[in-house]
Write a protein that holds these residues in place. Structure first.
Motif, PDB file in Angstrom:
ATOM      1  N   ALA A 127     -47.871  36.144  -6.467  1.00  0.00           N
ATOM      2  CA  ALA A 127     -47.474  35.209  -5.413  1.00  0.00           C
ATOM      3  C   ALA A 127     -48.290  33.923  -5.522  1.00  0.00           C
ATOM      4  O   ALA A 127     -47.757  32.817  -5.360  1.00  0.00           O
ATOM      5  N   ALA A 128     -49.586  34.076  -5.815  1.00  0.00           N
ATOM      6  CA  ALA A 128     -50.424  32.890  -5.930  1.00  0.00           C
ATOM      7  C   ALA A 128     -49.982  32.037  -7.113  1.00  0.00           C
ATOM      8  O   ALA A 128     -49.961  30.802  -7.033  1.00  0.00           O
ATOM      9  N   GLY A 129     -49.636  32.690  -8.227  1.00  0.00           N
ATOM     10  CA  GLY A 129     -49.153  31.937  -9.391  1.00  0.00           C
ATOM     11  C   GLY A 129     -47.869  31.202  -9.082  1.00  0.00           C
ATOM     12  O   GLY A 129     -47.673  30.040  -9.480  1.00  0.00           O
ATOM     13  N   ARG A 130     -46.982  31.872  -8.345  1.00  0.00           N
ATOM     14  CA  ARG A 130     -45.708  31.235  -7.979  1.00  0.00           C
ATOM     15  C   ARG A 130     -45.948  29.998  -7.127  1.00  0.00           C
ATOM     16  O   ARG A 130     -45.348  28.946  -7.342  1.00  0.00           O
ATOM     17  N   VAL A 131     -46.844  30.129  -6.142  1.00  0.00           N
ATOM     18  CA  VAL A 131     -47.129  28.997  -5.270  1.00  0.00           C
ATOM     19  C   VAL A 131     -47.776  27.872  -6.055  1.00  0.00           C
ATOM     20  O   VAL A 131     -47.480  26.689  -5.854  1.00  0.00           O
ATOM     21  N   PHE A 132     -48.645  28.245  -6.992  1.00  0.00           N
ATOM     22  CA  PHE A 132     -49.297  27.243  -7.844  1.00  0.00           C
ATOM     23  C   PHE A 132     -48.262  26.458  -8.628  1.00  0.00           C
ATOM     24  O   PHE A 132     -48.312  25.223  -8.710  1.00  0.00           O
ATOM     25  N   MET A 133     -47.266  27.179  -9.177  1.00  0.00           N
ATOM     26  CA  MET A 133     -46.240  26.466  -9.929  1.00  0.00           C
ATOM     27  C   MET A 133     -45.364  25.635  -9.026  1.00  0.00           C
ATOM     28  O   MET A 133     -44.930  24.542  -9.384  1.00  0.00           O
ATOM     29  N   PHE A 134     -45.115  26.129  -7.846  1.00  0.00           N
ATOM     30  CA  PHE A 134     -44.302  25.406  -6.879  1.00  0.00           C
ATOM     31  C   PHE A 134     -44.946  24.070  -6.554  1.00  0.00           C
ATOM     32  O   PHE A 134     -44.284  23.040  -6.424  1.00  0.00           O
ATOM     33  N   SER A 157     -47.530  22.539  -8.352  1.00  0.00           N
ATOM     34  CA  SER A 157     -47.972  21.683  -9.457  1.00  0.00           C
ATOM     35  C   SER A 157     -46.818  20.997 -10.162  1.00  0.00           C
ATOM     36  O   SER A 157     -46.925  19.849 -10.548  1.00  0.00           O
ATOM     37  N   PHE A 158     -45.736  21.729 -10.386  1.00  0.00           N
ATOM     38  CA  PHE A 158     -44.663  21.133 -11.174  1.00  0.00           C
ATOM     39  C   PHE A 158     -43.590  20.620 -10.246  1.00  0.00           C
ATOM     40  O   PHE A 158     -43.467  21.059  -9.121  1.00  0.00           O
ATOM     41  N   SER A 159     -42.810  19.735 -10.730  1.00  0.00           N
ATOM     42  CA  SER A 159     -41.959  18.973  -9.821  1.00  0.00           C
ATOM     43  C   SER A 159     -40.972  19.876  -9.125  1.00  0.00           C
ATOM     44  O   SER A 159     -40.403  20.786  -9.686  1.00  0.00           O
ATOM     45  N   LEU A 160     -40.789  19.617  -7.876  1.00  0.00           N
ATOM     46  CA  LEU A 160     -40.060  20.525  -7.010  1.00  0.00           C
ATOM     47  C   LEU A 160     -38.602  20.641  -7.403  1.00  0.00           C
ATOM     48  O   LEU A 160     -37.998  21.679  -7.290  1.00  0.00           O
ATOM     49  N   THR A 161     -38.032  19.562  -7.879  1.00  0.00           N
ATOM     50  CA  THR A 161     -36.595  19.559  -8.082  1.00  0.00           C
ATOM     51  C   THR A 161     -36.182  20.514  -9.187  1.00  0.00           C
ATOM     52  O   THR A 161     -35.094  21.057  -9.164  1.00  0.00           O
ATOM     53  N   THR A 162     -37.057  20.729 -10.163  1.00  0.00           N
ATOM     54  CA  THR A 162     -36.697  21.662 -11.223  1.00  0.00           C
ATOM     55  C   THR A 162     -36.521  23.061 -10.688  1.00  0.00           C
ATOM     56  O   THR A 162     -35.720  23.831 -11.160  1.00  0.00           O
ATOM     57  N   GLU A 212     -44.997  25.558 -18.449  1.00  0.00           N
ATOM     58  CA  GLU A 212     -45.103  25.800 -17.017  1.00  0.00           C
ATOM     59  C   GLU A 212     -45.335  27.267 -16.706  1.00  0.00           C
ATOM     60  O   GLU A 212     -46.252  27.628 -15.978  1.00  0.00           O
ATOM     61  N   VAL A 213     -44.509  28.114 -17.299  1.00  0.00           N
ATOM     62  CA  VAL A 213     -44.649  29.535 -16.996  1.00  0.00           C
ATOM     63  C   VAL A 213     -45.982  30.067 -17.504  1.00  0.00           C
ATOM     64  O   VAL A 213     -46.667  30.830 -16.843  1.00  0.00           O
ATOM     65  N   MET A 214     -46.362  29.609 -18.691  1.00  0.00           N
ATOM     66  CA  MET A 214     -47.618  30.114 -19.252  1.00  0.00           C
ATOM     67  C   MET A 214     -48.803  29.673 -18.415  1.00  0.00           C
ATOM     68  O   MET A 214     -49.719  30.459 -18.180  1.00  0.00           O
ATOM     69  N   ILE A 215     -48.771  28.423 -17.962  1.00  0.00           N
ATOM     70  CA  ILE A 215     -49.902  27.982 -17.132  1.00  0.00           C
ATOM     71  C   ILE A 215     -49.915  28.782 -15.836  1.00  0.00           C
ATOM     72  O   ILE A 215     -50.977  29.172 -15.347  1.00  0.00           O
TER      73      ILE A 215
END
Lengths: 469, 351
Positions: free
Chosen positions: B144-151, B153-158, B116-119
């Motif tokens: 900031a864009a990477g953070r939003v992308f991870m927010f 793309s990956f499941s919110l609960t994590t 996740e972090v690497m992507i």
């Protein structure tokens, strides 16, 4: 008068002063064996040579006459024989070099000295003695001393804000009386009573020296580059802002350099025309930094030799100040009336970095003394859109001080971009005729009737739509 | 004289700071936050930071390599491209990697870090920065864009903000919402004391955002080194504080109350301090001249306060993205007045 502090000014940089030659008294450089004097010694047109090859001239004799008002007389700086009159290497517009071989006789031929001259006599003498602005720009002083609108203040520019240069400092300390008298002559010529001299805070001895005159007001300037710029100096000493595109005389001020005042005093009292001036030789790569009294046309190698020669290989050799001077490729050049310094900069001092991409940090806009946006100019001019460069970056108001490029962390060539924009705007072509035929060629007649090539109003409206949309 | 003399246009002396120097200063200023994050959140935080920085730098290297045709026939060419990369490396991707890691929360599923972090890091650098033109040309803040992308793309609960506890603790993960839910709910108060918020002990949040002390150390360092303008974070926090107190006043059940005791908790909670010091002052994505910067900061502070109240979650990254998109517009219309410019009627119409 007691010195007062100048106003605060937003913008500007604080480079290290590096005034290595500040305490070196002025020494006279021995006469060179041969001088090569350029006929273009001021802004404007080159002078017309008035001597022939083989003619003997005395020191101070006129060798080239001014061509019009914005031009200056050129004088022989040594006595000797004219050996050659050659064209300058990049002489566009007729710049020539007059080479004189010195005969060491030292015969002088000055103008007659004037005692208590009137305003017109002063102006005529300034023109006759070929005096130009010795701050570096070299604008003919006779034109500046004849303002077309009434003025009320004379400001003497003793700021010397550029690092390394100390020539003005030394003449302010050693020739204070002459400068004051010269300033009074110029004040009489332009008809003002108020004389202000602006001196930077890093020259306390000069400020003290000028405090003893009753009718000259010293103003202490913050040690900031470019406090010596005309518009900045006027604002800091008097609080008046010069409008863009207008001259200082439109706010009632005339600005002259201290060296120019000294030359005016010598021209009036001794009749001595302008053929020698003080030049600072400085930098880490010169053995003994000195201030030298140098005759116009001296080969630069003479200056370096007199100062002990090179101390290590210089990375850059600069004629003038480090922020606005010209980098030279070798010492095969000769001094002009406007050469104020010869700097031999070492590896650590000189800047020669490769540019990296612009960071949009905005530091260039923060330090610009004219409050412009150099990054916009650079951005648009690199794309070739010079109208946008002018609109968003306002390159036409730039004074080319170099502060923006000094501070840029990405080492972008901002001054080059600004100069390129200025040149492009100056040579903007005449607009093409608008009315064309089907093949794209301009139409000259329809049904036998000639066509007006100026666009009618509705076409202009369409053009505006296209540009906005 | 040698033939090695350089001839170039003036100025011939320049200031010694370079892009690389400025970016190294920013990295140094981020170190206290990174250290504080590792202390509070344990070895997972360190892993996230290292993975993020590695991903960002590696992405930039791979992009540069491909762009400069490193995959050619001769091996020597590849070495030359590597050398060129190191010569022009200006640490901007290290800064992006650090900031991206510091605005992420830790996770107990540490293996998720590796993808996740690497992507997220790859997205930040390759898409947001390099595809737009590299250093200095990105439209939005890559971290900031990477953070939003991870927010998204990956499941919110994590990625609920959590506090793992001090290093050496028995190490049970407490997930929970940040101080925000209490600050913005009904009868707003601060769940944690001011000292806890300031030092970051026991506060739930993302890795680099909890310790206000570390962020302040970074702020002082950057101001002294003249990398950021010292008044920008202060102006941001001042305006934001007032707007946030104003908005959360609506939550009081006993009627509207402008409670100034909530001022400091609002500023110190949920990543506003970090964003104010490190992300709203970013060179590339903020306007170029002083007046435009003031307008940008004012509007950002107001939007952040209002949006935080309306959504109830930590929205700093979203607001950064949103405001970055307005920056070219602000830049175009808010220009400084040149010295000696006189506003005449003709000038207004023509220019």
């Amino acid at each position: 008068m007691k010195a007062v502090k100048g106003k605060y000014y937003f913008g500007g940089i604080h480079p290290r002063g590096n005034k290595y030659a500040a305490s070196a008294a002025i020494e006279v450089l021995p006469e060179p064996e041969q001088v090569a004097i350029s006929t273009l010694q001021s802004a404007g047109k080159p002078a017309v040579p008035a001597v022939k090859v083989g003619q003997t001239v005395k020191e101070g004799e006129i060798i080239a006459r001014a061509d019009g008002n914005v031009s200056s007389n050129v004088f022989a700086s040594v006595s000797g024989t004219v050996t050659e009159i050659r064209d300058a290497a990049d002489g566009n517009g007729g710049e020539k070099y007059i080479v004189i071989k010195a005969d060491k006789k030292g015969e002088k031929s000055y103008l007659p000295p004037l005692a208590d001259p009137e305003a017109d006599e002063i102006k005529q003498r300034i023109f006759d003695a070929g005096i130009v602005g010795l701050g570096g720009a070299g604008f003919p002083t006779a034109v500046k001393a004849s303002p077309s609108v009434p003025v009320d203040t004379l400001i003497v520019n003793g700021a010397e804000c550029e690092p390394y240069l100390t020539c003005d400092h030394r003449i302010m300390v050693e020739k204070t009386e002459e400068i004051a008298r010269g300033a009074r002559y110029i004040a009489k010529a332009i008809g003002v009573k108020k004389i202000i001299i602006g001196i930077e805070a890093n020259k306390p001895d000069a400020i003290e020296a000028f405090e003893r005159f009753a009718n000259i007001q010293p103003v202490i300037l913050r040690k900031q580059y470019p406090m010596g710029g005309e518009k900045q100096l006027i604002y800091v000493t008097t609080g008046r802002k010069v409008e863009l595109g207008k001259l200082p005389m439109h706010v009632g001020v005339v600005v002259q350099n201290t060296g120019t005042c000294l030359a005016v005093c010598e021209a009036i009292e001794n009749g001595k025309p302008l053929y020698e001036r003080v030049v600072t030789v400085s930098g880490k790569c010169v053995k003994e930094p000195k201030n030298l009294l140098v005759k116009v046309g001296t080969p630069l190698s003479n200056l370096v030799e007199f100062c002990g020669g090179e101390d290590g290989t210089p990375k850059k050799v600069v004629a003038g100040g480090p922020m606005t001077g010209v980098a030279l490729a070798d010492y095969a050049m000769y001094t002009h009336k406007t050469t104020s310094g010869l700097l031999l900069l070492s590896d650590k001092e000189a800047a020669a970095d490769e540019p990296t991409p612009c960071l949009n940090c905005g530091k260039c806009a923060d330090v610009c003394p004219m409050h412009l946006m150099p990054m916009n100019t650079a951005f648009y001019s690199s794309a070739g859109d010079f109208e946008a460069a002018e609109k968003y970056g306002r390159a036409s108001a730039c004074i080319e001080c170099g502060a923006c490029e000094y501070i840029c962390p990405a080492k972008r060539p901002l001054i080059q971009a600004i100069r390129k924009t200025k040149a492009a705007l100056r040579s903007a072509k005449k607009p093409e005729p608008v009315v064309r035929d089907v093949a794209g060629k301009p139409l000259t007649e329809i049904d036998g009737k000639p066509v007006e090539q100026s666009a009618p109003d509705y076409l202009k409206a369409n053009e505006k739509e296209e540009n906005n949309g | 004289m040698d033939n090695t003399v350089v001839v170039s246009t003036p100025p011939h002396v320049k200031s010694k700071r370079t892009t690389r120097g400025i970016m190294i200063d920013v990295c140094i200023a981020l170190l206290p936050c990174a250290v504080a994050g590792c202390v509070f959140f344990g070895w997972q935080a360190l892993l996230i930071i290292l993975a993020s920085v590695f991903a960002c730098v590696a992405t930039e290297f791979v992009y540069f390599f491909i762009q400069n045709k490193g995959f050619s026939h001769k091996c020597a060419d590849a070495k030359a491209v590597c050398r060129r990369f190191i010569r022009q490396f200006d640490f901007t991707s290290v800064v992006t990697g650090l900031i991206l890691a510091l605005i992420l929360p830790t996770t107990d599923k540490w293996y998720e870090v590796f993808y996740e972090v690497m992507i997220g890091g790859i997205f930040s650098i390759a898409v947001v920065k390099m595809l737009f033109g590299g250093t200095g040309k990105n439209l939005v803040n890559p971290a900031a864009a990477g953070r939003v992308f991870m927010f998204i793309s990956f499941s919110l609960t994590t990625y609920v903000a959590c506090n793992f506890g001090y290093v050496g603790d028995s190490g049970s993960l407490e997930t929970g919402a940040t101080n925000l839910s209490v600050l913005l709910g009904s009868n707003p108060t601060s769940a944690e004391s001011l000292l806890d918020l300031f030092l970051g002990s026991g506060v739930k949040g993302c890795i680099g955002e909890t310790c206000a002390l570390a962020i302040l150390v970074g702020y002082v360092y950057l101001s002294v080194r003249q990398v950021i303008k010292w008044w920008q974070p202060l102006m941001f926090l001042a305006i934001f504080g007032f707007a946030a107190v104003f908005m959360s006043g609506f939550g009081f059940e006993s009627g509207y109350k402008f409670d100034m005791s909530l001022y400091l908790p609002h500023i110190l909670s949920a990543g506003v301090l970090f964003a104010a010091v490190f992300m709203f002052t970013d060179y590339v994505t903020s306007p170029k001249n002083v007046w435009a910067q003031m307008v940008y900061i004012t509007i950002s502070a107001l939007v952040l306060a209002i949006l935080r109240y309306l959504t109830g979650i930590e929205v700093a990254s979203f607001v950064i993205l949103f405001m970055n998109l307005f920056v070219p517009l602000i830049d175009k219309y808010i220009l400084p007045r040149p010295f000696g410019y006189v506003k005449t009627k003709r000038a207004k119409e023509g220019k």
